[in-house]
Enzyme design. Sequence first.
Site, short mmCIF file in Angstrom:
data_model
loop_
_atom_site.label_atom_id
_atom_site.label_comp_id
_atom_site.label_asym_id
_atom_site.label_seq_id
_atom_site.Cartn_x
_atom_site.Cartn_y
_atom_site.Cartn_z
CG ASP A 83 15.44 41.98 100.32
OD1 ASP A 83 14.39 41.62 100.89
OD2 ASP A 83 16.02 41.29 99.47
CB CYS A 84 17.27 48.63 101.54
SG CYS A 84 18.82 48.22 100.74
N PRO A 127 13.73 44.52 94.08
CG PRO A 127 14.11 42.49 92.99
CD PRO A 127 13.91 43.96 92.73
CE LYS A 128 21.32 47.78 97.37
NZ LYS A 128 21.86 49.01 96.90
CB VAL A 129 14.72 49.49 96.82
CG1 VAL A 129 13.90 50.50 97.58
CG2 VAL A 129 15.85 50.20 96.07
#
Length: 158
Positions: free
Chosen positions: A125-126, A121-123
């Site tokens: 979004d990045c 999820p974080k990657v």
Amino acid sequence: MIEKATSATNDGNPTFIISFIISANNQIPRIQKAIEKISEMYGDYLGEDENRKYYAFPSAQQLALAKPEDLREFARVGFRDKRIVEASKLIASGQVDIEKISEMDLEDARKELQSLPGVGPKVADCILLFAFDRKESFPVDVWIKRVMAVSYTHLTLP
């Protein structure tokens, strides 16, 4: 690093995706060295000056042919080695069509990116924020959660 990367790769190309896979649990100097080594090993020669030789970051097609053990040994990417090669294969084959991501709604774009090995999820979004200029995407890591918890104590965070 992010500023340099966004100016060079603000079209959602595989450079940015692979760079963010490398970034997971890693430090900027080590990420930069890995990217330089991958470029040297698999990228096209661009030229040189009196100080060094320059190489383009390899395309997904070029990186799909990489040997994970070479990435691990020479580029020092650790556990990310197989993920880099597999993600490159999926992009190169068109199974993950990164050109369509900019046209997708945010949730579908996240899901598409998260189908790549090494993209959570974080990657995702990045990548959406920096490579696709999707400003509605907001990468949340443990540090952001801590700041939000301190600054907004009335919020319940996952």
